[in-house]
Scaffold this motif. Structure first.
Motif, mmCIF file in Angstrom:
data_model
loop_
_atom_site.group_PDB
_atom_site.id
_atom_site.type_symbol
_atom_site.label_atom_id
_atom_site.label_comp_id
_atom_site.label_asym_id
_atom_site.label_seq_id
_atom_site.Cartn_x
_atom_site.Cartn_y
_atom_site.Cartn_z
ATOM 1 N N ASP A 132 0.862 -0.872 0.156
ATOM 2 C CA ASP A 132 0.268 0.169 0.274
ATOM 3 C C ASP A 132 0.490 1.033 0.047
ATOM 4 N N ASN A 133 0.582 2.551 -0.150
ATOM 5 C CA ASN A 133 1.161 3.548 0.004
ATOM 6 C C ASN A 133 0.363 4.517 0.133
ATOM 7 N N PRO A 134 0.481 4.550 1.887
ATOM 8 C CA PRO A 134 -0.173 5.501 2.240
ATOM 9 C C PRO A 134 -0.310 6.602 2.102
ATOM 10 N N GLY A 139 -4.878 10.680 0.221
ATOM 11 C CA GLY A 139 -5.514 12.218 0.156
ATOM 12 C C GLY A 139 -4.370 12.515 0.563
ATOM 13 N N VAL A 140 -3.367 12.725 0.907
ATOM 14 C CA VAL A 140 -2.197 13.657 1.788
ATOM 15 C C VAL A 140 -2.064 14.359 0.644
ATOM 16 N N LEU A 141 -1.557 14.119 -0.666
ATOM 17 C CA LEU A 141 -1.217 15.029 -1.919
ATOM 18 C C LEU A 141 -2.127 15.881 -2.153
ATOM 19 N N ARG A 145 -3.109 20.984 -4.070
ATOM 20 C CA ARG A 145 -4.237 21.106 -4.750
ATOM 21 C C ARG A 145 -5.870 21.874 -4.577
ATOM 22 N N ARG A 146 -6.263 20.577 -3.792
ATOM 23 C CA ARG A 146 -7.865 20.658 -3.585
ATOM 24 C C ARG A 146 -8.174 21.574 -2.524
ATOM 25 N N VAL A 170 -2.856 7.359 11.110
ATOM 26 C CA VAL A 170 -2.775 6.352 9.468
ATOM 27 C C VAL A 170 -1.118 6.833 9.488
ATOM 28 N N GLY A 171 -0.238 6.816 10.053
ATOM 29 C CA GLY A 171 1.284 7.342 9.558
ATOM 30 C C GLY A 171 1.849 6.291 10.437
#
Length: 192
Positions: A132-134, A139-141, A145-146, A170-171
Motif C-alpha cells: 500500500d502507498n499511504p 489523500g495527503v497530496l 491542490r484542492r 494513519v502514519g
C-alpha cells in the motif's frame, strides 16, 4: 418449519385492537384511513403481497455462517463477498456466538475485528510485491491542490475535532513498520 420472522404471512395478533389500545397509549391512531397519508396508494389486501412462497427459498452455504444469537437460523439471503479469515475472523465469530446484538460487547468486538482486519491487510500488503502507498491513498497530496487547509477554517466540519490525531493513526503504523524493517536489516547485516 422453524419459528422465524422470514415468512410470507404476518403472524396473527394475539391481542385485539381494543386490548392494544388500552395497553399502549396512542396505539391505533392511524386505523382510520382518512388519517393515513398513504391511504390512496395503500393496498389493504393481505393476499396481494406477490409472494409465491410460504417460506423463501434458502440460499446455499448457510452452514457455518455467522448470525445473531437472537435468530435460530441464518436469513434466507446473506452476503458472501468477504468471508471471515484470520484472527479478525475469529474475533468476529466470537462476537456473533457469544453476545446479543443488544450488547455493547458484540459491537465493540466487531469494531475490533475490523481494526485487526485492517492491520492484517496492511501486513499482507507489506509482504507482497506491491505494498500500500499511504501517501497517495490517504489523500495527503490533494491537500495542497484542492485547498485542504483553507477548507478547514470558517466552516463547521465534523472532522475538525479529530484531525490532529489522524496523522498518528494513519502514519504511525507505517513509521513503526519502517523502523522495524530498518532494525531487521541492520541485524542481518551485522550477522554477516
Amino acid at each position: 418449519m422453524p419459528s422465524t420472522p422470514y415468512v410470507s404471512n404476518k403472524p396473527k395478533n394475539t391481542e385485539t385492537r381494543e386490548e392494544l389500545r388500552a395497553r399502549i397509549p396512542g396505539w391505533g391512531a392511524d386505523l382510520d384511513p382518512a388519517d393515513r397519508p398513504s391511504y390512496p396508494k395503500e393496498r389493504l389486501d393481505p393476499s396481494a403481497t406477490g409472494a409465491h412462497w410460504d417460506f423463501p427459498e434458502r440460499q446455499a452455504g448457510a452452514e457455518g455462517r455467522e448470525h445473531s444469537i437472537e435468530h435460530e437460523i441464518v436469513p434466507p439471503v446473506f452476503g458472501t463477498s468477504v468471508p471471515l479469515k484470520g484472527f479478525s475472523g475469529a474475533i468476529r465469530r466470537h462476537a456473533y456466538a457469544s453476545y446479543s446484538e443488544g450488547r455493547a460487547a458484540h459491537w465493540l468486538l466487531l469494531i475490533l475485528g475490523d481494526r485487526v482486519d485492517a492491520w492484517e491487510s496492511h501486513l499482507r500488503s507489506l509482504a507482497s510485491l506491491r505494498p500500500d502507498n499511504p501517501v497517495t491513498e490517504t489523500g495527503v497530496l490533494s491537500e495542497r491542490r484542492r485547498h485542504g487547509i483553507a477548507s478547514r477554517f470558517g466552516v463547521k466540519r465534523s472532522d475538525i475535532n479529530h484531525q490532529w490525531i489522524d496523522p498518528l493513526i494513519v502514519g504511525a503504523p507505517w513509521v513503526a513498520a519502517g523502523g522495524a524493517a530498518v532494525v531487521v536489516v541492520r541485524k542481518l547485516v551485522r550477522r554477516r
